[in-house]
Design an enzyme around this catalytic site. Structure first.
Site: not given
Ligand code: NDP
Length: 293
Positions: A53, A97, A120
């Site tokens: 990422k 995460q 997200d």
């Protein structure tokens, strides 16, 4: 034989477009989008994912901020970090995460993220926006699936879509996105009575089950478009591992009209959509139009 949907190539194109959008934001408005990724504890798979990422964020011309914290971090300390990132003007997107260690409540942490920085798309405010048709940030994996479907099929209106799996991360937002595209949407799950029969009626099948090669070719309607979200690692005879999806590829490609492979299908779309969401979040926060790219 089915046409193979090349998610890797599509994702590369999407990342290039994001790169052009970032360049335009810099030239026109002096803005450089920033993405913060928070990783707690030692999880080798998550570490690889976070590294990728960061790399792809920088390659697109954005700022990448990585926050690694020890497994022993308290829930309050993590909430304080999220609060700090919410207030940091250089940070336009925040991603925590998952999974988090057991002593930390995932939902509480996700709820603490500013919805406008929630790249997200997991915050209940963004879930509500998605289901009510308001602009907002959409979960990356289903967003990637819908982009692949629209690219392959064009207008999805009236198509019968069966989504196998009802998680908050994939199945449910996928349903909302396909409903938005005027599909007739069905969500199947572990309590569905005649799963094979349901899948047989589908023009579009999205498999997000987490069970290796469960959906077989003879379950499919001739010519169906199959999107395989599953990522399952299986051992090989050589003592290594390889990835397979939730769809039995060899039998499915004989019946489907088009199908995503694993790897190289949905997987690469997820990070590309994360970068896309970071640009969208930046524009939302700064009150500027999303550049065409
Ligand atoms: P979850 O485990 O959260 O959800 C799985 C869903 O499948 C549940 O709704 C479950 O039903 C349903 N299910 C399980 N067994 C059956 C069965 N036998 N018949 C019908 N339905 C069943 O998984 P996720 O949604 O998080 O992930 C799904 C897959 O996608 C995984 O393989 C994961 O690794 C992969 N994935 C890939 C990503 C990518 O970037 N490509 C990103 C995210 C996930 P019930 O609700 O009734 O229990």
């Amino acid at each position: 034989m089915a046409e193979i949907i090349d998610g890797k190539a599509f994702a590369a194109g999407l990342r290039e477009r994001v790169g052009r959008q970032v360049a335009t934001l810099g030239e026109k408005h002096g803005i450089t989008p920033g993405l913060a990724v928070v990783l707690v504890g030692e999880n080798p798979a998550s570490e690889v994912y976070v590294r990728n990422k960061g790399k792809q964020t920088r390659e697109a011309g954005m700022e990448s901020f990585e926050y690694k914290r020890d497994e022993s971090i308290s829930e309050q300390e993590l909430l304080d970090l999220v609060d700090e990132l919410n207030r940091d003007e250089r940070v336009n997107g925040i991603l925590v995460q998952l999974p988090l260690p057991d002593h930390i409540n995932d939902e509480k942490v996700l709820a603490a993220i500013d919805p406008d920085k929630d790249v997200d798309g997991f915050h209940t405010v963004n879930v509500g926006r998605l289901w009510t048709g308001l602009p907002g940030l959409v979960p990356c994996t289903p967003l990637g699936c819908s982009l692949l479907l629209k690219d392959k099929l064009g207008d999805l209106s009236g198509k019968h879509a069966v989504i196998v799996g009802r998680s908050n991360i994939v199945g449910k937002p996928m349903a909302a996105l396909l409903l938005r595209e005027n599909c007739t949407v069905e969500i199947a799950h572990s309590r569905t009575h005649d799963l094979q029969g349901e899948v047989k009626r589908a023009d579009i099948v999205v498999a997000a089950v987490g069970r290796r090669e469960m959906i077989q070719g003879d379950w499919l309607k001739e010519g169906a478009t199959v999107i395989d979200v599953g990522i399952n690692r299986i051992p090989t005879d050589e003592g290594k591992t390889r990835l397979v999806g939730d769809v039995h590829f060899e039998s499915a490609e004989k019946v489907a009209g088009a199908i995503t492979p694993v790897p190289g299908g949905v997987g690469p779309m997820t990070i590309a959509c994360l970068l896309n969401n970071t640009v969208e979040a930046t524009c939302l926060q700064r009150g500027v139009e999303v550049p065409a790219g």
